[in-house]
Design a protein around this motif. Structure first.
Motif, PDB file in Angstrom:
ATOM      1  N   GLU A 131     102.588 -64.229 -18.077  1.00 53.48           N
ATOM      2  CA  GLU A 131     103.517 -63.306 -18.735  1.00 53.48           C
ATOM      3  C   GLU A 131     102.777 -62.144 -19.373  1.00 53.48           C
ATOM      4  O   GLU A 131     103.238 -60.995 -19.351  1.00 53.48           O
ATOM      5  CB  GLU A 131     104.338 -64.062 -19.786  1.00 53.48           C
ATOM      6  N   VAL A 132     101.615 -62.439 -19.959  1.00 56.21           N
ATOM      7  CA  VAL A 132     100.822 -61.393 -20.608  1.00 56.21           C
ATOM      8  C   VAL A 132     100.193 -60.479 -19.563  1.00 56.21           C
ATOM      9  O   VAL A 132     100.122 -59.255 -19.752  1.00 56.21           O
ATOM     10  CB  VAL A 132      99.751 -62.010 -21.520  1.00 56.21           C
ATOM     11  N   ARG A 141     101.442 -59.743 -16.681  1.00 56.36           N
ATOM     12  CA  ARG A 141     102.533 -58.867 -16.233  1.00 56.36           C
ATOM     13  C   ARG A 141     102.838 -57.813 -17.284  1.00 56.36           C
ATOM     14  O   ARG A 141     103.046 -56.634 -16.966  1.00 56.36           O
ATOM     15  CB  ARG A 141     103.789 -59.704 -15.957  1.00 56.36           C
ATOM     16  N   TRP A 142     102.824 -58.218 -18.561  1.00 61.74           N
ATOM     17  CA  TRP A 142     103.087 -57.275 -19.659  1.00 61.74           C
ATOM     18  C   TRP A 142     102.036 -56.170 -19.691  1.00 61.74           C
ATOM     19  O   TRP A 142     102.364 -54.997 -19.887  1.00 61.74           O
ATOM     20  CB  TRP A 142     103.109 -58.037 -20.982  1.00 61.74           C
ATOM     21  N   THR A 144     102.879 -53.617 -17.161  1.00 61.90           N
ATOM     22  CA  THR A 144     104.149 -52.879 -17.287  1.00 61.90           C
ATOM     23  C   THR A 144     104.400 -52.288 -18.655  1.00 61.90           C
ATOM     24  O   THR A 144     105.286 -51.441 -18.808  1.00 61.90           O
ATOM     25  CB  THR A 144     105.329 -53.804 -16.942  1.00 61.90           C
ATOM     26  N   ARG A 145     103.641 -52.701 -19.677  1.00 58.46           N
ATOM     27  CA  ARG A 145     103.890 -52.232 -21.035  1.00 58.46           C
ATOM     28  C   ARG A 145     102.639 -51.703 -21.723  1.00 58.46           C
ATOM     29  O   ARG A 145     102.621 -51.520 -22.937  1.00 58.46           O
ATOM     30  CB  ARG A 145     104.497 -53.355 -21.887  1.00 58.46           C
ATOM     31  N   SER A 146     101.580 -51.445 -20.978  1.00 60.03           N
ATOM     32  CA  SER A 146     100.366 -50.823 -21.521  1.00 60.03           C
ATOM     33  C   SER A 146     100.162 -49.497 -20.811  1.00 60.03           C
ATOM     34  O   SER A 146      99.972 -49.469 -19.588  1.00 60.03           O
ATOM     35  CB  SER A 146      99.142 -51.723 -21.318  1.00 60.03           C
ATOM     36  N   GLN A 201     101.384 -65.010 -26.423  1.00 63.08           N
ATOM     37  CA  GLN A 201     102.108 -63.894 -25.809  1.00 63.08           C
ATOM     38  C   GLN A 201     101.603 -62.548 -26.324  1.00 63.08           C
ATOM     39  O   GLN A 201     101.772 -61.523 -25.661  1.00 63.08           O
ATOM     40  CB  GLN A 201     103.606 -64.010 -26.091  1.00 63.08           C
ATOM     41  N   LEU A 239     108.751 -60.120 -26.032  1.00 62.90           N
ATOM     42  CA  LEU A 239     107.529 -59.408 -25.653  1.00 62.90           C
ATOM     43  C   LEU A 239     107.809 -58.105 -24.920  1.00 62.90           C
ATOM     44  O   LEU A 239     107.124 -57.103 -25.125  1.00 62.90           O
ATOM     45  CB  LEU A 239     106.648 -60.319 -24.791  1.00 62.90           C
ATOM     46  N   ASP A 240     108.801 -58.086 -24.034  1.00 64.84           N
ATOM     47  CA  ASP A 240     109.044 -56.884 -23.241  1.00 64.84           C
ATOM     48  C   ASP A 240     109.531 -55.707 -24.070  1.00 64.84           C
ATOM     49  O   ASP A 240     109.529 -54.566 -23.584  1.00 64.84           O
ATOM     50  CB  ASP A 240     110.057 -57.180 -22.123  1.00 64.84           C
ATOM     51  N   ALA A 249     105.088 -52.729 -26.815  1.00 62.33           N
ATOM     52  CA  ALA A 249     104.226 -51.994 -25.890  1.00 62.33           C
ATOM     53  C   ALA A 249     103.011 -51.451 -26.629  1.00 62.33           C
ATOM     54  O   ALA A 249     102.934 -51.509 -27.866  1.00 62.33           O
ATOM     55  CB  ALA A 249     105.003 -50.843 -25.233  1.00 62.33           C
TER      56      ALA A 249
END
Length: 314
Positions: free
Chosen positions: A4-5, A7-8, A11-13, A187, A231-232, A235
């Protein structure tokens, strides 16, 4: 690292270059959201004026991204207030905000009270001791909140040089915060600068969060936001290099103790057996103990404060 991290992180960095100024301004005009920048300040006359000046020049006059710049002075004994006001900030003294609740020392206390004297839909926090400041710090962390409605909180990430060595700053992050997050809140393991003082969030999120009054505010806010919005909705944005005044080892020890206390309360919501920290300094007759309290107080979510609710109705 959790999948999950990973993927984060993909998509979120982001980098500040991913959202050029013209795109962020277009999103601001389209959404009609307002932006407040808050600088908590205590004896920062050497740096606060330049920071305010850069933000005003780049993001108020040249580009209308920031709607207000507020410096909250938490009891400076130097010319912090005068310098900030001369540079164009609105200066508010901590003790003048919500006077019925006696103020206590601490950065989190100032950030919490700032919600009562700002009006932005998005609130951006910037430390007042930064040197060689760039307005990219503000543009970078505000941008995703204006362009992506699914994002609620954005942290800045950056290099933190220490004594000329790249990446050696952030000692409390590496020795205390990162191990705590990786072990207890994996997370959040993808945040490069979880304790960084530059971050922006939607008011609708901030008003629902409790605020540890001291140095634990950044870790507490990150953990609580994870539980509240997921988490999503969080960012981070790379804004380059952060240069600032570094604390000595003992001050870092006190900071680490406050951060550990913040984590402990979130793990068990219990009470410390001994909420204090003893450190040692060499004196004329050997090592002398000095004991400091570890702040154990937290402010409730601002949405629960009657004066804040009344202001919103008005």
């Amino acid at each position: 690292m959790l999948e999950e991290v990973e993927r984060w992180l993909a998509t979120r960095s982001w980098s500040v270059a991913d959202r050029p100024l013209h795109r962020v301004l277009a999103a601001k005009q389209r959404t009609g959201q307002s932006v407040s920048v808050v600088l908590p300040a205590l004896n920062e006359e050497e740096t606060v004026g330049e920071i305010v000046g850069v933000i005003r020049h780049d993001l108020v006059h040249q580009a209308r991204l920031v709607d207000e710049i507020v410096v909250v002075d938490s009891g400076s004994t130097d010319r912090t207030s005068q310098v900030a006001a001369s540079a164009g900030a609105r200066v508010v003294h901590r003790d003048e905000i919500l006077p019925r609740v006696p103020a206590v020392p601490g950065k989190g206390e100032v950030l919490w009270r700032s919600l009562l004297v700002t009006g932005g839909d998005i609130v951006c926090f910037v430390d007042a001791d930064l040197r060689e400041f760039s307005s990219d710090f503000v543009l970078g962390i505000v941008g995703p909140l204006l362009t992506d409605p699914d994002v609620d909180l954005v942290k800045a990430m950056y290099d933190r040089p220490l004594a000329g060595a790249a990446g050696q700053g952030g000692r409390v992050t590496e020795l205390m915060a990162r191990p705590l997050l990786n072990m207890h809140w994996p997370q959040l393991a993808g945040f490069v600068q979880p304790l960084g003082g530059e971050y922006a969030a939607r008011r609708t999120l901030l008003e629902q969060l409790p605020f540890p009054v001291g140095y634990g505010v950044e870790l507490g806010m990150l953990v609580d936001a994870l539980h509240l919005v997921g988490l999503d909705a969080l960012a981070q944005v790379d804004v380059g290099v952060r240069k600032h005044r570094h604390q000595d080892g003992q001050a870092l020890g006190r900071m680490a103790a406050a951060i550990y206390r913040t984590a402990q309360l979130r793990l068990a919501r219990g009470h410390l057996v001994r909420p204090s920290l003893t450190q040692f300094e060499r004196g004329p007759e050997g090592f002398e103990p000095h004991t400091y309290p570890v702040d154990t107080e937290e402010r409730p979510p601002m949405a629960e404060i009657a004066e804040y609710a009344a202001r919103r109705v008005a």
